[in-house]
Design a protein around this motif. Structure first.
Motif, mmCIF file in Angstrom:
data_model
loop_
_atom_site.group_PDB
_atom_site.id
_atom_site.type_symbol
_atom_site.label_atom_id
_atom_site.label_comp_id
_atom_site.label_asym_id
_atom_site.label_seq_id
_atom_site.Cartn_x
_atom_site.Cartn_y
_atom_site.Cartn_z
ATOM 1 N N VAL A 1 1.109 -1.291 0.080
ATOM 2 C CA VAL A 1 0.167 0.070 -0.003
ATOM 3 C C VAL A 1 0.921 1.226 -0.185
ATOM 4 O O VAL A 1 1.889 1.283 0.741
ATOM 5 N N ILE A 2 0.386 2.125 -0.765
ATOM 6 C CA ILE A 2 1.314 3.412 -0.610
ATOM 7 C C ILE A 2 0.319 4.409 0.372
ATOM 8 O O ILE A 2 -0.827 4.543 -0.538
ATOM 9 N N ILE A 3 0.762 4.817 1.160
ATOM 10 C CA ILE A 3 0.151 5.578 1.786
ATOM 11 C C ILE A 3 0.515 7.270 1.559
ATOM 12 O O ILE A 3 1.639 7.624 1.391
ATOM 13 N N LYS A 4 -0.580 7.911 1.282
ATOM 14 C CA LYS A 4 -0.427 9.184 0.522
ATOM 15 C C LYS A 4 -0.992 10.456 1.461
ATOM 16 O O LYS A 4 -2.062 10.400 1.657
ATOM 17 N N PRO A 5 -0.020 10.943 2.365
ATOM 18 C CA PRO A 5 -0.508 12.060 3.313
ATOM 19 C C PRO A 5 -0.636 13.282 2.651
ATOM 20 O O PRO A 5 0.150 13.948 1.863
ATOM 21 N N ILE A 6 -1.868 13.845 2.504
ATOM 22 C CA ILE A 6 -2.337 15.003 1.835
ATOM 23 C C ILE A 6 -2.300 16.306 2.859
ATOM 24 O O ILE A 6 -2.852 15.906 3.828
ATOM 25 N N THR A 7 -1.405 16.994 2.575
ATOM 26 C CA THR A 7 -1.112 18.064 3.568
ATOM 27 C C THR A 7 -1.912 19.434 3.530
ATOM 28 O O THR A 7 -1.799 20.155 4.012
ATOM 29 N N ILE B 1 -5.655 17.736 -1.644
ATOM 30 C CA ILE B 1 -6.756 16.850 -1.536
ATOM 31 C C ILE B 1 -7.528 17.055 -2.892
ATOM 32 O O ILE B 1 -8.000 16.239 -3.576
ATOM 33 N N SER C 1 -6.656 18.331 -5.619
ATOM 34 C CA SER C 1 -5.975 17.522 -6.802
ATOM 35 C C SER C 1 -6.044 16.366 -6.966
ATOM 36 O O SER C 1 -6.397 15.947 -8.188
ATOM 37 N N ILE C 2 -5.898 15.463 -5.997
ATOM 38 C CA ILE C 2 -6.051 14.024 -6.220
ATOM 39 C C ILE C 2 -7.381 13.637 -6.394
ATOM 40 O O ILE C 2 -7.623 12.843 -7.259
ATOM 41 N N LYS C 3 -8.386 14.190 -5.617
ATOM 42 C CA LYS C 3 -9.902 13.994 -5.919
ATOM 43 C C LYS C 3 -10.254 14.254 -7.436
ATOM 44 O O LYS C 3 -10.826 13.457 -8.115
ATOM 45 N N ALA D 1 -8.146 14.358 -9.843
ATOM 46 C CA ALA D 1 -7.443 13.603 -10.795
ATOM 47 C C ALA D 1 -8.159 12.213 -10.997
ATOM 48 O O ALA D 1 -8.356 11.612 -11.944
ATOM 49 N N LEU D 2 -8.504 11.641 -9.898
ATOM 50 C CA LEU D 2 -9.386 10.437 -9.857
ATOM 51 C C LEU D 2 -10.607 10.556 -10.688
ATOM 52 O O LEU D 2 -11.111 9.457 -10.893
#
Lengths: 49, 180
Positions: free
Chosen positions: A6-12, A17, A19-21, A23-24
């Motif tokens: 698992v890659i844990i991706k800490p969004i700071t 947040i 950006s990744i939402k 993107a997905l």
């Protein structure tokens, strides 16, 4: 128990947040390019099963 | 050129002997001649050979396995998990490079294959680890996004130990995702 990679991706930041939402939610699939690629494979005699 | 794509079997051991995808991709040349067979038998990965039926040789291969990644929003303990399929190996024989075969295979076969899987099982992205410049260019050209561009990340090998994560995994490696 089996290990799970698992890659844990800490969004700071809220920006990250968002950006990744964002993107997905948008597909990378270029349907025209996929169809073109299928035709190229078909020209090599390959048929998807 | 007439191609066929089929799952690796133990009968392919002799055919992969001449496979060569170039100096820059030497680990991929070694993988198909050794560990791929054991990984295939154990179910760790499934490797598919791309066979040139005219020349009776291996034009390329790719391996797939399930994986995933997660992200944590600051101030919460909840992992937002993103199910994925990892394209763990993808190699084109040196004699077939530069002809668009990699792109044709990825877009025309691998993407539809994973999309079909995703109709029955949860899967949102195809994930790759890219180590060399050519691979990075290839994935960028084919609409992959570099995951680090979305924010720093750290990796856990075991979800039960995710509190003991190291933070330097990304050095020397680029993780790309292709969203289905």
């Amino acid at each position: 128990m089996a290990a799970i990679e698992v890659i844990i991706k800490p969004i700071t930041s809220k920006k990250a947040i968002h950006s990744i939402k964002k993107a997905l939610s948008k597909s990378s699939v270029d349907k025209a390019a996929v169809e073109q690629a299928k035709k190229q494979l078909a020209s090599y005699g390959f048929q998807s099963k | 050129m007439h191609l066929d794509i089929c799952l690796l079997t133990d009968n392919d051991l002799r055919d992969v002997g001449t496979f060569d995808c170039g100096v820059q991709n030497e680990p991929l040349t070694h993988y198909i001649k050794g560990a791929a067979f054991e990984d295939n038998r154990s179910g760790k990965t499934k490797t598919y050979l791309v066979k040139d039926l005219d020349k009776q040789e291996i034009a390329g291969y790719f391996s797939l396995r399930t994986c995933g990644f997660g992200y944590i929003e600051q101030g919460t303990n909840q992992i937002n998990y993103v199910p994925a399929v990892e394209l763990s190996e993808f190699a084109i024989h040196i004699d077939y490079q530069g002809q668009g075969l990699g792109t044709a295979l990825f877009l025309g076969h691998i993407v539809p294959k994973v999309q079909k899987l995703a109709e029955e099982f949860g899967c949102q992205v195809i994930l790759v680890y890219a180590w060399n410049e050519n691979a990075i260019k290839f994935y960028q050209k084919n609409n992959f996004m570099k995951i680090e561009d979305l924010g720093a990340f750290i990796e856990a090998k075991d979800i039960n130990k995710y509190l003991t994560i190291t933070d330097d995994f990304s050095q020397g490696c680029n993780v790309f995702i292709y969203i289905l």
